[in-house]
Design an enzyme around this catalytic site. Structure first.
Site, PDB file in Angstrom:
ATOM      1  N   ASP A  10      11.216  -8.610 -26.972  1.00  0.00           N
ATOM      2  CA  ASP A  10       9.756  -9.021 -26.812  1.00  0.00           C
ATOM      3  C   ASP A  10       9.066  -9.284 -28.008  1.00  0.00           C
ATOM      4  O   ASP A  10       9.538  -8.479 -29.155  1.00  0.00           O
ATOM      5  CB  ASP A  10       9.164  -7.987 -25.877  1.00  0.00           C
ATOM      6  N   ASP A  12       5.106  -9.407 -28.816  1.00  0.00           N
ATOM      7  CA  ASP A  12       3.916  -8.638 -28.885  1.00  0.00           C
ATOM      8  C   ASP A  12       4.190  -7.128 -28.432  1.00  0.00           C
ATOM      9  O   ASP A  12       4.439  -6.899 -27.247  1.00  0.00           O
ATOM     10  CB  ASP A  12       2.930  -9.311 -27.803  1.00  0.00           C
ATOM     11  N   ARG A  50      -0.812 -15.716 -19.645  1.00  0.00           N
ATOM     12  CA  ARG A  50      -2.183 -15.688 -19.956  1.00  0.00           C
ATOM     13  C   ARG A  50      -3.249 -15.930 -18.776  1.00  0.00           C
ATOM     14  O   ARG A  50      -4.211 -15.600 -18.496  1.00  0.00           O
ATOM     15  CB  ARG A  50      -2.533 -16.964 -20.904  1.00  0.00           C
ATOM     16  N   SER A 117       4.384 -15.172 -24.441  1.00  0.00           N
ATOM     17  CA  SER A 117       3.563 -15.963 -25.178  1.00  0.00           C
ATOM     18  C   SER A 117       3.971 -17.076 -25.511  1.00  0.00           C
ATOM     19  O   SER A 117       4.874 -17.832 -25.903  1.00  0.00           O
ATOM     20  CB  SER A 117       3.192 -14.976 -26.181  1.00  0.00           C
TER      21      SER A 117
HETATM   22  C1  BG6 Z   1       2.519 -11.399 -23.845  1.00  0.00           C
HETATM   23  C2  BG6 Z   1       1.343 -10.368 -23.909  1.00  0.00           C
HETATM   24  O1  BG6 Z   1       3.480 -11.085 -24.976  1.00  0.00           O
HETATM   25  O2  BG6 Z   1       1.951 -12.787 -23.888  1.00  0.00           O
HETATM   26  C3  BG6 Z   1       0.273 -10.515 -22.903  1.00  0.00           C
HETATM   27  O3  BG6 Z   1       1.911  -9.074 -23.754  1.00  0.00           O
HETATM   28  C4  BG6 Z   1      -0.127 -11.917 -23.043  1.00  0.00           C
HETATM   29  O4  BG6 Z   1      -0.728  -9.661 -23.059  1.00  0.00           O
HETATM   30  C5  BG6 Z   1       0.856 -12.855 -22.959  1.00  0.00           C
HETATM   31  O5  BG6 Z   1      -1.205 -12.230 -22.047  1.00  0.00           O
HETATM   32  C6  BG6 Z   1       0.663 -14.476 -22.941  1.00  0.00           C
HETATM   33  O6  BG6 Z   1       0.174 -14.774 -24.389  1.00  0.00           O
HETATM   34  P1  BG6 Z   1      -0.566 -16.094 -24.724  1.00  0.00           P
HETATM   35  O7  BG6 Z   1      -0.282 -15.838 -26.375  1.00  0.00           O
HETATM   36  O8  BG6 Z   1       0.253 -17.086 -24.097  1.00  0.00           O
HETATM   37  O9  BG6 Z   1      -1.754 -16.167 -24.422  1.00  0.00           O
HETATM   38 MG    MG Z   2       4.947  -6.896 -25.147  1.00  0.00          MG
END
Ligand code: BG6
Ligand code: MG
Length: 213
Positions: A10, A12, A50, A117
């Site tokens: 992963d 983040d 998101r 993300s």
């Molecule tokens: C994840 C995070 O990696 O990405 C979440 O842990 C986040 O908190 C998700 O909502 C989506 O991220 P992004 O960058 O597409 O807005």
């Molecule tokens: Mg994470």
């Protein structure tokens, strides 16, 4: 820990720390909309997409807005968030993370990212890992986010490995659930370090190297 052909990380909360940026950006949106928001709400956004995160932030107001308004809110948050992301540099890559990745690579393991993300390519570029991984599966390539296993199954497919030959490393309970639902081994770190669903619990990424790998 047994030997794994592949490691799927992963992003983040595992390879980098963007939590405070998510928190600050959601907090600005919530303040403008006069919606209460604190760290306990932010904790529930870990690993979640998101738009799903937006619904959690809006809470009982989630049905008070049109789809167009909600899209605009998500874009507003993302613009603030990307502004913070662009302040990150390779110096923001922890030494423990950097040396662990290099050792796993030197030992011949396949390495991938599996992230919900849509900003994963930008983040990887900023921290100097833009072309490091053998595969990157991210939020732009999937229809279902964690706890659905889609992103990890895609990473395994791109690496050409079977799920039970791969270890997923996750900081989110939703990510541990996704890994297990996909038939992967799962290691929890950070907030997921005490997950009862995880097969392994890590204090730091280099714990992956403790046993012969
Ligand atoms: C994840 C995070 O990696 O990405 C979440 O842990 C986040 O908190 C998700 O909502 C989506 O991220 P992004 O960058 O597409 O807005
Ligand atoms: Mg994470």
């Amino acid at each position: 820990m047994r030997n794994f052909s592949a490691y799927i990380f992963d992003l983040d909360g595992v390879l980098c720390h963007t939590d405070q940026f998510h928190f600050a950006a959601w907090a600005m949106l919530a303040k403008r909309l006069e919606i209460p928001f604190d760290a306990s709400v932010n904790d529930r956004l870990r690993g979640v997409s998101r738009m799903e995160s937006l619904d959690i932030v809006l809470g009982e107001k989630k049905n008070a807005y049109t789809t167009e308004q909600k899209k605009a809110f998500a874009e507003e948050k993302n613009a603030i968030y990307r502004g913070y992301l662009q302040t990150m540099t390779p110096a923001d890559l922890d030494e423990d993370v950097r040396s662990t990745l290099l050792k796993l690579r030197a030992d011949g393991h396949k390495l991938a990212v599996g992230s919900s993300s849509k900003n994963a390519p930008l983040i990887l570029e900023c921290i100097g890992l833009g072309s490091f991984f053998d595969a990157v599966a991210d939020g732009t390539q999937i229809a279902h986010s964690k706890p659905d296993p889609e992103v990890f199954l895609l990473a395994a497919k791109l690496l050409d490995v079977k799920p039970d030959d791969a270890l997923v490393v996750e900081d989110a309970e939703a990510g541990i659930q996704a890994a297990k639902a996909g038939g992967f081994y799962a290691a929890g770190i950070g907030p997921a370090a005490d997950s009862t669903r995880a097969d392994f619990r890590l204090q730091k990424l280099s714990d992956l190297l403790k046993a012969p790998v």
